[in-house]
Design a protein around this motif. Sequence first.
Motif, mmCIF file in Angstrom:
data_model
loop_
_atom_site.group_PDB
_atom_site.id
_atom_site.type_symbol
_atom_site.label_atom_id
_atom_site.label_comp_id
_atom_site.label_asym_id
_atom_site.label_seq_id
_atom_site.Cartn_x
_atom_site.Cartn_y
_atom_site.Cartn_z
ATOM 1 N N LYS A 9 -7.606 -0.388 6.267
ATOM 2 C CA LYS A 9 -7.206 0.354 5.069
ATOM 3 C C LYS A 9 -8.326 0.267 4.032
ATOM 4 N N GLU B 149 5.240 -1.059 -11.018
ATOM 5 C CA GLU B 149 4.031 -0.417 -10.508
ATOM 6 C C GLU B 149 2.808 -0.960 -11.239
ATOM 7 N N GLU C 235 -5.093 3.445 -1.758
ATOM 8 C CA GLU C 235 -6.201 3.391 -2.714
ATOM 9 C C GLU C 235 -5.885 2.447 -3.874
ATOM 10 N N ARG C 236 -4.620 2.458 -4.330
ATOM 11 C CA ARG C 236 -4.255 1.583 -5.435
ATOM 12 C C ARG C 236 -4.235 0.117 -4.981
ATOM 13 N N TRP D 134 2.334 2.521 -5.768
ATOM 14 C CA TRP D 134 1.435 1.904 -4.802
ATOM 15 C C TRP D 134 1.012 2.914 -3.737
ATOM 16 N N SER D 135 -0.249 2.825 -3.367
ATOM 17 C CA SER D 135 -0.844 3.661 -2.322
ATOM 18 C C SER D 135 -1.976 2.853 -1.708
ATOM 19 N N SER E 223 4.135 -3.187 3.913
ATOM 20 C CA SER E 223 2.888 -2.405 3.875
ATOM 21 C C SER E 223 1.774 -3.158 3.146
ATOM 22 N N SER F 88 0.829 -1.208 0.000
ATOM 23 C CA SER F 88 0.000 0.000 0.000
ATOM 24 C C SER F 88 0.864 1.259 0.000
ATOM 25 N N SER F 89 2.161 1.093 -0.230
ATOM 26 C CA SER F 89 3.065 2.240 -0.318
ATOM 27 C C SER F 89 4.202 1.895 -1.253
#
Length: 373
Positions: free
Chosen positions: A310, A255, A263-264, A260-261, A299, A243-244
């Motif tokens: 999350k 990627e 939301e992604r 990565w986040s 993460s 998530s990061s």
Amino acid sequence: WTALREMGINQVTLPFLWSRHEPTRGQRRDAEQDAIFPAAHLRAAGFHLKGHVSLWLWHGRFPDQWDAFLPAWLYALDADAVQDAAYAHQRALAAAFSAHVDGFQAINEPMLSHTNALNLTLAETLELVRRSSAALRAGSKRSDGGCRGPIEINNCCVFAESVDADVHEQGYERTPYEFFEDVEAANIDYDVVGIQLYYGGYMMSRLFRGGFAIRHLADLSDLIDRFSRFGKPVNISEVSVPSSAPPEDGPYVGEWHGPWSPERQAAWVRAFYTLCYSKRAVREISWWNATDEAAFIYSGGLMTDAYQPKPAYHAIRELTRRWQAEGEAIADANGEIAFAGPAGEYEIVAEIAGAIYGPYRVRCGWEAGEIPA
């Protein structure tokens, strides 16, 4: 555990590391390990339970990781003695836990260069798996002599990306698909194909560093179809994405439509779980891990290390709720009812003349046929 149940998670994987259950040969510590992950309590809480990594020939880094997953005494044995010891270990596990654990692994990550610590040949490894599976059947406390649930052979690096050509040529390594072909050719007893899909994830822990190059979801779809050719159910036995984004000096593995986040990660979860739900062969998805605390993929948890959900947590909860069925039905003149819903386990309560009967648990799906009246 409450957060997992609210998410729709219905299975928990228990670590049955041989090094923890029998660090000294003949001196089992099953009760001590059960106190850490109490199988009876987890089962009573509504989780299906699955044993994991009970036979994993990963050697790690010498000397500090040498006995992290295998007991140190095993390295002094020859192949025949290893097979005998593995039979005793797996049978003891089944005897101790089969009352509550639904399934076990015959072997985890066989015949890869980093998971053949004992330098077994293909023939020796196949015999090891054969005896491991037989031990799990024999050790079960069920009256019919079988395991409560399926016996799985689990493998990683399923695109064969880790295979060393020289080691493969020498006969000490097989691609995961080749190994399943070997198992089938040897007529070894097992029930489920397990595959790990960490593609896009990276590791930054004390034990593990590196990562798995990102793959398109279409590649994962083709891979699942390929491993379903053996005619057995396919478990996504381990899966996670972060998530990061990794730090500048960290492992870069690509990627998915951008960095990565949270939301992604949630978008990937939504797409991947939907893909798997469309596959007839897929029966299980085990996200690895529930939280960021000591997660294998950095993460990669569905919750933070402070146990806060999350976006990926909410994505799975929305999907599982959408895929569950509930409601009421009135029996016809013959006392029969019919309903439509996703394959799986249902809880049924019947009311007849004001009296309540049940709840009854039934499983329905393409292999179960109709529920008897």
